[in-house]
Design an enzyme around this catalytic site. Structure first.
Site, PDB file in Angstrom:
ATOM      1  N   PRO A 152       0.879  -1.064  -0.180  1.00 44.38           N
ATOM      2  CA  PRO A 152      -0.092  -0.008   0.036  1.00 44.38           C
ATOM      3  C   PRO A 152       0.750   1.307  -0.119  1.00 44.38           C
ATOM      4  O   PRO A 152       0.487   2.351  -0.447  1.00 44.38           O
ATOM      5  CB  PRO A 152      -0.726  -0.039   1.374  1.00 44.38           C
ATOM      6  CG  PRO A 152      -0.730  -1.533   1.834  1.00 44.38           C
ATOM      7  CD  PRO A 152       0.651  -1.966   1.076  1.00 44.38           C
ATOM      8  N   GLU A 154       0.650  -7.193   8.579  1.00 45.14           N
ATOM      9  CA  GLU A 154       0.782  -5.592   8.641  1.00 45.14           C
ATOM     10  C   GLU A 154       1.795  -5.076   7.829  1.00 45.14           C
ATOM     11  O   GLU A 154       1.777  -3.973   7.801  1.00 45.14           O
ATOM     12  CB  GLU A 154       0.678  -5.131  10.109  1.00 45.14           C
ATOM     13  CG  GLU A 154      -0.522  -5.351  10.979  1.00 45.14           C
ATOM     14  CD  GLU A 154      -1.808  -4.884  10.161  1.00 45.14           C
ATOM     15  OE1 GLU A 154      -1.453  -3.654  10.249  1.00 45.14           O
ATOM     16  OE2 GLU A 154      -2.720  -5.563   9.968  1.00 45.14           O
ATOM     17  N   ARG A 198      -0.087  -8.282 -21.420  1.00 44.07           N
ATOM     18  CA  ARG A 198      -0.727  -7.789 -22.731  1.00 44.07           C
ATOM     19  C   ARG A 198       0.229  -6.697 -23.317  1.00 44.07           C
ATOM     20  O   ARG A 198      -0.420  -6.242 -24.644  1.00 44.07           O
ATOM     21  CB  ARG A 198      -2.237  -7.463 -22.322  1.00 44.07           C
ATOM     22  CG  ARG A 198      -2.216  -6.307 -21.281  1.00 44.07           C
ATOM     23  CD  ARG A 198      -3.806  -6.150 -20.967  1.00 44.07           C
ATOM     24  NE  ARG A 198      -4.649  -6.173 -21.970  1.00 44.07           N
ATOM     25  CZ  ARG A 198      -4.741  -5.284 -22.687  1.00 44.07           C
ATOM     26  NH1 ARG A 198      -4.092  -4.095 -22.744  1.00 44.07           N
ATOM     27  NH2 ARG A 198      -5.586  -5.250 -23.728  1.00 44.07           N
ATOM     28  N   ASP A 232      -6.149   0.849 -26.977  1.00 44.06           N
ATOM     29  CA  ASP A 232      -6.770   0.966 -25.789  1.00 44.06           C
ATOM     30  C   ASP A 232      -7.084   2.260 -24.945  1.00 44.06           C
ATOM     31  O   ASP A 232      -6.481   3.207 -25.329  1.00 44.06           O
ATOM     32  CB  ASP A 232      -5.713   0.172 -24.562  1.00 44.06           C
ATOM     33  CG  ASP A 232      -5.698  -1.344 -24.654  1.00 44.06           C
ATOM     34  OD1 ASP A 232      -6.647  -1.674 -25.830  1.00 44.06           O
ATOM     35  OD2 ASP A 232      -5.078  -1.993 -23.928  1.00 44.06           O
TER      36      ASP A 232
HETATM   37  C1  9D3 Z   1      -2.702   0.627   4.873  1.00 42.05           C
HETATM   38  C2  9D3 Z   1      -3.081  -0.206   5.790  1.00 42.05           C
HETATM   39  N1  9D3 Z   1      -2.126  -0.683   6.663  1.00 42.05           N
HETATM   40  C3  9D3 Z   1      -2.279  -0.004   8.057  1.00 42.05           C
HETATM   41  C4  9D3 Z   1      -1.545  -0.698   9.131  1.00 42.05           C
HETATM   42  C5  9D3 Z   1      -2.284  -2.218   7.006  1.00 42.05           C
HETATM   43  C6  9D3 Z   1      -2.117  -3.259   5.916  1.00 42.05           C
HETATM   44  C7  9D3 Z   1      -3.330  -3.438   5.342  1.00 42.05           C
HETATM   45  C8  9D3 Z   1      -3.186  -4.044   3.943  1.00 42.05           C
HETATM   46  C9  9D3 Z   1      -1.098  -3.503   5.347  1.00 42.05           C
HETATM   47  C10 9D3 Z   1      -0.999  -4.463   4.184  1.00 42.05           C
HETATM   48  C11 9D3 Z   1      -2.139  -4.638   3.612  1.00 42.05           C
HETATM   49  C12 9D3 Z   1      -2.081  -5.668   2.370  1.00 42.05           C
HETATM   50  N2  9D3 Z   1      -2.151  -4.866   1.005  1.00 42.05           N
HETATM   51  C13 9D3 Z   1      -1.128  -5.250   0.312  1.00 42.05           C
HETATM   52  O1  9D3 Z   1      -0.354  -6.194   0.432  1.00 42.05           O
HETATM   53  C14 9D3 Z   1      -1.253  -4.433  -1.115  1.00 42.05           C
HETATM   54  C15 9D3 Z   1      -2.157  -3.494  -1.534  1.00 42.05           C
HETATM   55  C16 9D3 Z   1      -3.283  -2.623  -1.079  1.00 42.05           C
HETATM   56  O2  9D3 Z   1      -3.654  -3.097   0.120  1.00 42.05           O
HETATM   57  N3  9D3 Z   1      -3.901  -1.886  -1.806  1.00 42.05           N
HETATM   58  C17 9D3 Z   1      -3.459  -1.443  -3.087  1.00 42.05           C
HETATM   59  N4  9D3 Z   1      -2.416  -2.211  -3.505  1.00 42.05           N
HETATM   60  C18 9D3 Z   1      -1.788  -2.984  -2.814  1.00 42.05           C
HETATM   61  S1  9D3 Z   1      -0.331  -3.714  -3.286  1.00 42.05           S
HETATM   62  C19 9D3 Z   1      -0.066  -4.780  -1.957  1.00 42.05           C
END
Ligand code: 9D3
Length: 236
Positions: free
Chosen positions: A94, A122, A160, A175
């Site tokens: 994220p 986490e 793709r 696209d």
């Molecule tokens: C931002 C949330 N975090 C707060 C402590 C906890 C957290 C939540 C979900 C940490 C990792 C995850 C798992 N998500 C991913 O690994 C992830 C992801 C996503 O949640 N949203 C958009 N793209 C991606 S790429 C990997």
């Protein structure tokens, strides 16, 4: 292009790459996709890939050692600067740079090997990011349960774009997003479905008129749902 996916849930990927364009690209050897269970490199008795965070706090953190051992086996080194040429190690997180068509295009251009690390829990021990990762990617501003769906999205978007992956079906240049507009609406048979009629212009055979109509509709739709695409502003 060779993809290696590192995950604690390898079964997540069992059928997802066996359809459509990705399946064809695999058969044509345009792409090779290998999925690896990170537990294979967790050498303790219980094959533990996570542990509690130093400093305290909720949840679990992915341990660094299994990821280091995996990268060393796959790429011959855990020093980012010594990776083979045209190689990327991507952490799906994220905290990453948001995936856009231009990002997928960069990965498709001139890369031969992409290792994808799927996080869970986490987060992942920061030493992985510091030493191993060349690119951190997010697929958007929403919370997933892990990096696995994001890895699937990235493999699809890149595959793709690889030369010859689309066959003669269509060109990637046509696209949506390549011209910065959403697609125009499409219709097929029947001409009248329960009283809902196909727009006259599409049946007219007048291709100048049809092109004009499609351009108008694409612009209308983009204004309605994705104003940011027109303003060239990045605001998800
Ligand atoms: C931002 C949330 N975090 C707060 C402590 C906890 C957290 C939540 C979900 C940490 C990792 C995850 C798992 N998500 C991913 O690994 C992830 C992801 C996503 O949640 N949203 C958009 N793209 C991606 S790429 C990997």
């Amino acid at each position: 292009m060779k993809f290696d996916i590192l995950t604690i849930f390898p079964e997540f990927f069992t059928e997802v790459f066996d359809f459509g364009i990705i399946r064809r690209a695999k058969l044509a050897e345009i792409v090779e996709i290998n999925v690896h269970d990170l537990r294979k490199w967790a050498l303790d008795k219980h094959h533990k890939t996570d542990d509690r965070p130093f400093g305290g706090g909720e949840g679990m953190v992915m341990k660094c050692e299994p990821v280091f051992l995996a990268i060393e086996e796959l790429l011959g080194t855990s020093e980012r600067k010594n990776y083979p040429p045209k190689t990327k190690v991507v952490l799906l997180t994220p905290q990453g740079k948001p995936l856009k068509q231009a990002v997928a295009q960069e990965f498709a251009d001139g890369k031969e090997r992409i290792v994808l690390i799927c996080g869970r829990y986490e987060g992942i021990d920061e030493r992985v990011t510091e030493a191993l990762v060349t690119d951190e990617i997010s697929i958007g501003d929403y919370v997933l349960s892990g990096g696995e769906p994001a890895a699937i999205v990235l493999v699809d978007a890149i595959t793709r774009l690889l030369p010859d992956a689309l066959g003669n079906e269509q060109s990637a240049e046509k696209d949506s997003f390549s011209d910065g507009l959403l697609d125009f609406p499409q219709y097929t048979q029947p001409r009248d479905f329960r009283g809902m009629k196909v727009p006259e212009v599409l049946l007219s055979g007048n291709h100048a008129e049809i092109d004009k109509w499609r351009e108008e509709k694409a612009l209308e739709k983009t204004k309605e749902v994705r104003k940011d695409l027109l303003e060239g502003v990045d605001s998800e």
